[in-house]
Design a protein around this motif. Structure first.
Motif, PDB file in Angstrom:
ATOM      1  N   ILE A  17      43.908  44.085  53.063  1.00 18.97           N
ATOM      2  CA  ILE A  17      42.879  44.353  52.056  1.00 18.97           C
ATOM      3  C   ILE A  17      41.537  43.895  52.632  1.00 18.97           C
ATOM      4  N   PRO A  18      40.669  44.822  52.991  1.00 12.62           N
ATOM      5  CA  PRO A  18      39.396  44.429  53.597  1.00 12.62           C
ATOM      6  C   PRO A  18      38.336  44.021  52.573  1.00 12.62           C
ATOM      7  N   PHE A  19      38.644  44.144  51.284  1.00 16.57           N
ATOM      8  CA  PHE A  19      37.671  43.818  50.247  1.00 16.57           C
ATOM      9  C   PHE A  19      38.428  43.417  48.982  1.00 16.57           C
ATOM     10  N   LEU A  20      37.718  42.785  48.077  1.00 18.08           N
ATOM     11  CA  LEU A  20      38.257  42.530  46.746  1.00 18.08           C
ATOM     12  C   LEU A  20      37.392  43.279  45.746  1.00 18.08           C
ATOM     13  N   PRO A  21      37.995  43.850  44.722  1.00 14.28           N
ATOM     14  CA  PRO A  21      37.197  44.597  43.746  1.00 14.28           C
ATOM     15  C   PRO A  21      36.275  43.661  42.962  1.00 14.28           C
ATOM     16  N   GLU A  22      35.092  44.161  42.642  1.00 15.20           N
ATOM     17  CA  GLU A  22      34.119  43.378  41.875  1.00 15.20           C
ATOM     18  C   GLU A  22      34.006  43.892  40.447  1.00 15.20           C
ATOM     19  N   ASN A  23      34.859  44.823  40.076  1.00 17.05           N
ATOM     20  CA  ASN A  23      34.820  45.422  38.751  1.00 17.05           C
ATOM     21  C   ASN A  23      35.273  44.435  37.682  1.00 17.05           C
ATOM     22  N   ASP A  24      34.924  44.761  36.438  1.00 13.45           N
ATOM     23  CA  ASP A  24      35.528  44.093  35.288  1.00 13.45           C
ATOM     24  C   ASP A  24      36.794  44.859  34.959  1.00 13.45           C
ATOM     25  N   PHE A  25      37.848  44.124  34.654  1.00 10.75           N
ATOM     26  CA  PHE A  25      39.135  44.730  34.303  1.00 10.75           C
ATOM     27  C   PHE A  25      39.553  44.207  32.929  1.00 10.75           C
ATOM     28  N   PRO A  26      38.909  44.671  31.864  1.00 11.08           N
ATOM     29  CA  PRO A  26      39.142  44.084  30.541  1.00 11.08           C
ATOM     30  C   PRO A  26      40.554  44.261  30.001  1.00 11.08           C
ATOM     31  N   ASN A  27      41.296  45.265  30.449  1.00 12.80           N
ATOM     32  CA  ASN A  27      42.642  45.514  29.934  1.00 12.80           C
ATOM     33  C   ASN A  27      43.734  45.389  30.980  1.00 12.80           C
ATOM     34  N   LEU A  28      43.395  44.887  32.150  1.00 14.22           N
ATOM     35  CA  LEU A  28      44.384  44.731  33.211  1.00 14.22           C
ATOM     36  C   LEU A  28      45.394  43.655  32.809  1.00 14.22           C
ATOM     37  N   THR A  29      46.675  43.989  32.873  1.00 15.18           N
ATOM     38  CA  THR A  29      47.719  43.026  32.517  1.00 15.18           C
ATOM     39  C   THR A  29      48.584  42.635  33.708  1.00 15.18           C
ATOM     40  N   HIS A  30      48.616  43.438  34.755  1.00 19.84           N
ATOM     41  CA  HIS A  30      49.452  43.159  35.917  1.00 19.84           C
ATOM     42  C   HIS A  30      48.638  43.362  37.200  1.00 19.84           C
ATOM     43  N   MET A  31      48.690  42.348  38.067  1.00 20.38           N
ATOM     44  CA  MET A  31      47.953  42.460  39.326  1.00 20.38           C
ATOM     45  C   MET A  31      48.752  41.807  40.448  1.00 20.38           C
ATOM     46  N   ALA A  32      48.750  42.483  41.590  1.00 21.80           N
ATOM     47  CA  ALA A  32      49.345  41.944  42.815  1.00 21.80           C
ATOM     48  C   ALA A  32      48.339  42.145  43.941  1.00 21.80           C
ATOM     49  N   LEU A  33      48.023  41.059  44.631  1.00 25.09           N
ATOM     50  CA  LEU A  33      47.143  41.103  45.794  1.00 25.09           C
ATOM     51  C   LEU A  33      47.869  40.388  46.920  1.00 25.09           C
ATOM     52  N   GLU A  34      48.182  41.133  47.967  1.00 28.64           N
ATOM     53  CA  GLU A  34      48.844  40.520  49.113  1.00 28.64           C
ATOM     54  C   GLU A  34      47.975  40.755  50.329  1.00 28.64           C
ATOM     55  N   PHE A  35      47.617  39.670  50.986  1.00 24.99           N
ATOM     56  CA  PHE A  35      46.683  39.723  52.101  1.00 24.99           C
ATOM     57  C   PHE A  35      47.431  39.626  53.421  1.00 24.99           C
ATOM     58  N   SER A  36      46.747  39.961  54.498  1.00 24.48           N
ATOM     59  CA  SER A  36      47.328  39.732  55.817  1.00 24.48           C
ATOM     60  C   SER A  36      46.861  38.357  56.261  1.00 24.48           C
ATOM     61  N   SER A  37      47.545  37.772  57.212  1.00 33.32           N
ATOM     62  CA  SER A  37      47.154  36.443  57.685  1.00 33.32           C
ATOM     63  C   SER A  37      45.808  36.474  58.402  1.00 33.32           C
ATOM     64  N   LYS A  38      45.362  37.642  58.801  1.00 32.45           N
ATOM     65  CA  LYS A  38      44.073  37.760  59.491  1.00 32.45           C
ATOM     66  C   LYS A  38      42.924  38.090  58.543  1.00 32.45           C
ATOM     67  N   ILE A  39      43.232  38.598  57.367  1.00 35.59           N
ATOM     68  CA  ILE A  39      42.187  38.982  56.409  1.00 35.59           C
ATOM     69  C   ILE A  39      42.500  38.341  55.068  1.00 35.59           C
TER      70      ILE A  39
END
Length: 142
Positions: A17-39
């Motif tokens: 993942i070269p970036f993280l979202p900057e949006n508002d997520f008012p109704n988001l209920t499930h999130m998974a973010l898995e990064f690489s050891s280099k990023i």
């Protein structure tokens, strides 16, 4: 990520993942973010994303590396995590997979979590005492 995200319920970003979202997520209920050891993003950036997810119920974070984020922070001269806690009052499950133990503690220390939370931390990475005792110029463990 640009555009309308108010109806988004689930967000899964896995791999490099070269970036993280900057949006508002008012109704988001499930999130998974898995990064690489280099990023791996700064912990403060991860907390910032979480601050924009007020209804989050399930969160999985993978491969947060404290050594890398500390080096990155010292290069960018960003301040450490703020003392303002990010509330995740609806969170039911939290999973941290293959994360550095110190990074996990830092992250959890910046969040307000419900008493009924189910937390699962498979494969936490502990560094040797020699590596923990080294300090960078700004005092972050590296």
């Amino acid at each position: 990520m640009n555009g309308e995200t108010s109806s988004l319920k689930a967000l899964f970003l896995l791999g490099h993942i070269p970036f993280l979202p900057e949006n508002d997520f008012p109704n988001l209920t499930h999130m998974a973010l898995e990064f690489s050891s280099k990023i791996t993003p700064l912990l403060g950036d991860i907390v910032s994303v979480l601050a924009h997810t007020p209804r989050l119920e399930s969160l999985l974070l993978g491969q947060i590396d404290r050594t890398y984020t500390a080096r990155q922070a010292s290069r960018s001269s960003e301040s450490p995590l703020t003392q303002v806690l990010t509330p995740l009052q609806y969170l039911k499950t939290l999973t941290l997979v293959d994360c550095d133990a110190e990074a996990s503690v830092d992250l959890l220390s910046s969040l307000t979590l419900p008493d009924t939370l189910f937390a699962h931390f498979p494969h936490l990475k502990f560094r040797s005492p020699e590596k923990r005792s080294r300090r960078s110029l700004n005092g972050a463990s590296v």
